[in-house]
Design a protein around this motif. Structure first.
Motif, mmCIF file in Angstrom:
data_model
loop_
_atom_site.group_PDB
_atom_site.id
_atom_site.type_symbol
_atom_site.label_atom_id
_atom_site.label_comp_id
_atom_site.label_asym_id
_atom_site.label_seq_id
_atom_site.Cartn_x
_atom_site.Cartn_y
_atom_site.Cartn_z
ATOM 1 N N ASP A 85 0.940 -1.155 0.040
ATOM 2 C CA ASP A 85 -0.196 0.143 -0.131
ATOM 3 C C ASP A 85 0.897 1.225 -0.017
ATOM 4 O O ASP A 85 1.814 1.230 0.613
ATOM 5 N N THR A 132 -2.780 -6.003 -3.381
ATOM 6 C CA THR A 132 -3.173 -4.705 -3.086
ATOM 7 C C THR A 132 -4.719 -4.452 -2.902
ATOM 8 O O THR A 132 -5.530 -5.493 -3.171
ATOM 9 N N PHE A 133 -5.249 -3.438 -2.417
ATOM 10 C CA PHE A 133 -6.467 -3.189 -2.342
ATOM 11 C C PHE A 133 -6.605 -1.801 -3.348
ATOM 12 O O PHE A 133 -6.095 -0.584 -2.990
ATOM 13 N N ASN A 134 -7.410 -1.892 -4.418
ATOM 14 C CA ASN A 134 -7.370 -0.881 -5.511
ATOM 15 C C ASN A 134 -6.333 -0.346 -6.109
ATOM 16 O O ASN A 134 -5.952 0.597 -6.644
ATOM 17 N N GLY A 135 -5.201 -1.272 -5.761
ATOM 18 C CA GLY A 135 -4.072 -1.069 -6.472
ATOM 19 C C GLY A 135 -3.915 -0.978 -7.994
ATOM 20 O O GLY A 135 -3.045 -0.285 -8.371
ATOM 21 N N ALA A 136 -4.796 -1.854 -8.768
ATOM 22 C CA ALA A 136 -4.673 -1.894 -10.215
ATOM 23 C C ALA A 136 -4.945 -0.461 -10.706
ATOM 24 O O ALA A 136 -4.426 -0.086 -11.623
ATOM 25 N N ARG A 137 -5.811 0.290 -10.047
ATOM 26 C CA ARG A 137 -6.221 1.540 -10.425
ATOM 27 C C ARG A 137 -5.449 2.768 -9.840
ATOM 28 O O ARG A 137 -5.435 3.760 -10.441
ATOM 29 N N ASP A 139 -2.300 2.193 -6.647
ATOM 30 C CA ASP A 139 -0.974 2.116 -6.108
ATOM 31 C C ASP A 139 -0.091 1.586 -7.421
ATOM 32 O O ASP A 139 0.993 2.312 -7.399
ATOM 33 N N GLN A 155 -0.200 -9.188 -10.269
ATOM 34 C CA GLN A 155 -0.921 -8.448 -9.327
ATOM 35 C C GLN A 155 -2.301 -9.074 -9.155
ATOM 36 O O GLN A 155 -2.840 -9.381 -10.181
ATOM 37 N N ASP A 157 -5.880 -7.640 -7.272
ATOM 38 C CA ASP A 157 -6.468 -6.532 -6.604
ATOM 39 C C ASP A 157 -7.563 -7.041 -5.837
ATOM 40 O O ASP A 157 -8.648 -7.645 -5.902
ATOM 41 N N ASP A 160 -11.318 -5.984 -5.645
ATOM 42 C CA ASP A 160 -12.320 -7.071 -7.044
ATOM 43 C C ASP A 160 -12.522 -7.926 -6.312
ATOM 44 O O ASP A 160 -13.789 -8.898 -6.468
#
Length: 245
Positions: A85, A132-137, A139, A155, A157, A160
């Protein structure tokens, strides 16, 4: 089984009910269930799957597992998965990274701008999978821009993956549903994280940096808990012994 082309999670559960729990079962049981053409399609994939597993290619399986089931790689690739993160100095697209938190191979790592942020470059290529959490969009694109990376690890996410099982909202909302409690030191928001960094930079407030690190660490350390929950949901109807998580 649902990572095999031609098998959906629904057909996988049906096969589980008939005792098909492993890839190898497709080799000697498929003729009872499928047409010769479908059976050939399934069987011809098996050597490729075995090779990908032997070659430790997590990306192969991530790309074939449907959403909600990608944490199936966890038991086999546990040591390769890094939970990540970032924090930034603003909420816009051009914001710079202030801090990266990373849980990897049983240890927590913090990379701070102006101190050791550049050391993250040495770690990046060694990460087998990034969760990650929302990492594709957010981080991962920010990391790619910040350091000028042109490639990135496979990765997953977890935002999702969690949504597939009805866990919607932000990470803190999901934490509450999973029974994860934050201390006062770990509480905050993305905007508060920006303000803490500003306080640290403008006034040299070490306490603000400590709180920012604690806030980020809680975000990161909640991710393995969420990953295990998602995996449990994915395997909730599996009739055999569950893999060690």
């Amino acid at each position: 089984l649902c990572c095999v082309k031609g098998l959906t999670p629904e057909s996988e559960e049906r096969l589980w009910g008939r005792g098909w729990l492993r890839w190898r079962h497709l080799g000697f049981m498929a003729e009872r269930e499928f047409s010769p053409r479908k059976r050939a399609l399934l069987i011809e994939q098996l050597p490729v799957f075995e090779t990908a597993l032997e070659g430790r290619c997590a990306d192969f399986f991530i790309g074939r597992l449907p959403c909600g089931h990608r944490m199936r790689i966890l038991p086999e690739f546990r040591d390769e998965i890094a939970y990540l993160d970032i924090e930034t100095d603003g909420m816009g697209n051009g914001a710079a990274i202030t801090l990266i938190g990373l849980w990897w191979r049983g240890a927590f790592h913090t990379f701070v701008r102006g101190r050791n942020l550049a050391d993250f470059i040495k770690v990046w290529s060694r990460l087998g999978v990034v969760a990650t959490f929302n990492g594709a969009r957010f981080d991962l694109p920010v990391i790619m821009r910040e350091f000028g990376f042109t490639t990135r690890p496979p990765q997953i996410d977890l935002m999702d993956e969690a949504r597939h099982w009805g866990l919607v909202g932000g990470l803190k909302q999901i934490e509450r549903r999973l029974g994860i409690a934050r201390t006062e030191e770990e509480s905050g928001s993305g905007m508060e994280a920006v303000l803490l960094w500003d306080e640290y930079v403008r006034h040299g407030d070490g306490r603000a940096l400590e709180k920012l690190v604690a806030y980020n660490a809680r975000d990161v350390l909640s991710l393995p808990r969420l990953a295990h929950h998602v995996l449990s949901q994915s395997l909730r109807n599996y009739p055999g012994p569950l893999p060690e998580q």
